[in-house]
Design a protein around this motif. Structure first.
Motif: not given
Lengths: 96, 463
Positions: A17-18, A22, A53-55, A58-59, B60, B63, B69-70, B91-92, B94-95, B98-99, B102-106
């Motif tokens: 995850h994030a 990172t 690439s964090v992007f 994540m993907m 984060f 980055l 990519t971004f 641009a953001l 897909p991210l 995704r957040l 699937a992502d609990p913290f974020f």
């Protein structure tokens, strides 16, 4: 220039995850080499992303137990793979 | 009606970062557009963020904004003539998806990240006229602004809203900038001198030491009306991190919304903080469906497709003696009985029901045996009762005699405590209306707590 490849398995409960992403990208960014993470999809195809690439990381959508391939090519490829494998498998991102 | 036009000498919010300061008000409004090349702005911001080495969230964001990519996505959009704001969103995307998925913290941070990038775009380089003498007043802030306030060492910060876990709050706290939250920027004039007490949550136009702070602070769970009746005031909490407000006001939680928790590992929530409140914590089981989420709404979903999640929630409730479970969207007494049986079979003693469907409100006298308490959700009850679409009518319309009859029917036909957690209780006229109907238990939004306590203290039955 030699290519260094190593297989690792994600051991932290929440997978990539994030927060771990990172950490991976921050660490990868410290090396000169080109570094990639590769995940094998269910259909046998491969997803390959730039570890810096964090992007991209994540993907990958990689949960716990996922097997990843770290691939590095460059002057410090050996150290880069070693450091990333350590973060993923030993330190486990400082998570459960 | 009392006139409220006179400038208030002392304003009360909630202290977020302790400390006292004096300074001149700078009211921050919509930031002007930047003129500089967007990529240059991102680079500069990345440099600022890099200094926050220990801060994983700042890293984060760094980055992302430096991510090739971004940037490629962004550049493609800009080259196509898409506006900068829209380009950021695209641009953001897909991210963010995704957040969210699937992502609990974020999960909750997804929108914040988008906002941050927008803020960087809008005020990354704008030179605000602020310095060590400034009391910075704004609706809310995000990371880029917080960093700017930190570098300029502003005297104090006053905000209308700021979730306690928001990253900007952490930056302000680490920089020891006295901060008060919950006060509307419209109450201030630019350039006026104010005194800020970040501990008590007070902003004053006279020196803090010149008056008794206690007159303006309200804490606790029970307040007395002018004629000596006890009234309970708890808080509505949207996300677990906002337990912060209950800690500051020393009261309990009358409504913990759990919809956000659907995407989160319950084990990661700091339940101990709720346990330490030493006051009731009412956890409303997932209220999903309808316009809030896709699919059908209604309590029975908890025993069908949400059963596993509901069971996990019950295990949490069982673990802490001050926790209670509350079931939303119940239609008839039979449904309440089904839940009572289900919950007690799993070792949970108490169960409460939301009164928000007219059929349930009407039949409440038949539910007493299966309920420990009730809580009225006024917005839904009003919408279903009148056939209005939810959220389309002014809250003040609910101060209505026919609706009042229904609310009185609920109170008079229940043998269990009935509270109101709906929005009506967080409105000045609404709260007085509910008091006049006989309601003595409320759960209000954090920003209304002090006001609610003062209304109760001034309340008299004969008006």
């Amino acid at each position: 220039m030699s290519k260094v490849v190593r297989k690792v398995r994600l051991r932290n409960k929440l997978g990539l995850h994030a927060r771990p992403s990172t950490q991976i990208s921050s660490l990868a960014g410290q090396f000169e080499s080109n570094i990639f993470l590769i995940k094998e999809e269910a259909d046998g195809s491969q997803m390959k992303v730039n570890a810096k690439s964090v992007f991209g990381v994540m993907m990958l959508t990689a949960p716990m137990g996922t097997e990843l391939i770290i691939e590095a090519e460059g002057p410090d490829a050996e150290e880069a793979v070693e450091a990333l494998a350590h973060l993923i498998e030993v330190v486990k991102f400082n998570e459960e | 009606m009392r006139s409220n036009t006179r400038t208030e000498e002392v304003l009360t919010g909630v202290g977020l970062v302790p400390g006292r300061a004096k300074g001149r008000v700078f009211v921050f409004t919509t930031p002007p557009r930047i003129e500089e090349d967007f990529i240059g702005v991102l680079d500069r911001m990345a440099g600022d963020l890099e200094k926050e080495k220990e801060d994983i969230f700042a890293q984060f964001v760094r980055l992302i904004i430096t991510d090739q990519t971004f940037r490629n996505r962004l550049k493609t959009c800009l080259d196509l003539g898409v506006s900068e704001d829209e380009a950021v969103d695209i641009a953001l995307r897909p991210l963010v998806e995704r957040l969210r998925s699937a992502d609990p913290f974020f999960a909750r941070k997804a929108q914040e990240i988008v906002q941050i990038i927008h803020d960087i775009l809008h005020n990354g380089t704008f030179d605000l006229p602020i310095d060590e003498d400034t009391v910075f007043v704004a609706e809310r802030i995000s990371i880029p602004l917080a960093l700017k306030l930190k570098t300029r060492k502003v005297a104090a910060v006053i905000l209308k809203e700021l979730s306690s876990d928001s990253h900007a709050a952490i930056i302000l706290a680490n920089a020891h900038i006295p901060t008060v939250v919950g006060i509307d920027p419209a109450k201030f004039k630019a350039g006026e001198v104010v005194y800020v007490d970040g501990e008590a949550g007070i902003v004053s136009r006279k020196p803090i030491d010149s008056f008794d702070r206690r007159e303006h602070i309200r804490k606790g769970r029970i307040f007395m009306t002018a004629d000596g009746e006890e009234v309970e005031i708890l808080l509505n909490v949207d996300i677990p991190e906002d337990v912060f407000w209950a800690e500051r006001y020393e009261t309990g939680v009358g409504l913990l919304r759990t919809e956000y928790l659907l995407s989160v590992d319950l084990g990661r929530v700091d339940w101990e903080r709720f346990a330490r409140l030493n006051a009731p914590v009412i956890i409303r089981a997932y209220d999903v469906g309808g316009e809030k989420f896709h699919g059908t709404r209604g309590a029975m979903r908890l025993l069908n497709d949400l059963k596993e999640k509901f069971d996990s929630l019950l295990r949490i409730v069982k673990r802490y003696p001050n926790f209670r479970i509350m079931i939303p969207m119940v239609d008839f007494p039979d449904t309440a009985r089904t839940f009572y049986d289900y919950v007690t079979a799993r070792g949970v003693r108490d169960v409460g029901f939301m009164v928000e469907v007219p059929s349930f409100a009407w039949s409440i006298s038949e539910v007493n045996d299966y309920a420990t308490f009730f809580s009225v959700g006024t917005n839904d009850l009003w919408a279903f009762f009148t056939g209005r679409e939810r959220g389309t009518s002014d809250i003040k319309e609910q101060v209505n005699p026919v609706f009042g009859d229904l609310l009185r029917h609920v109170l008079n036909n229940s043998q269990r405590p009935v509270s109101v957690c709906g929005q009506l209780a967080s409105d000045e006229d609404g709260l007085r209306f509910l008091l006049s109907l006989g309601y003595r238990r409320f759960s209000v939004s954090p920003s209304f707590f002090v006001k609610a306590a003062k209304i109760v203290e001034n309340w008299r039955k004969d008006g």
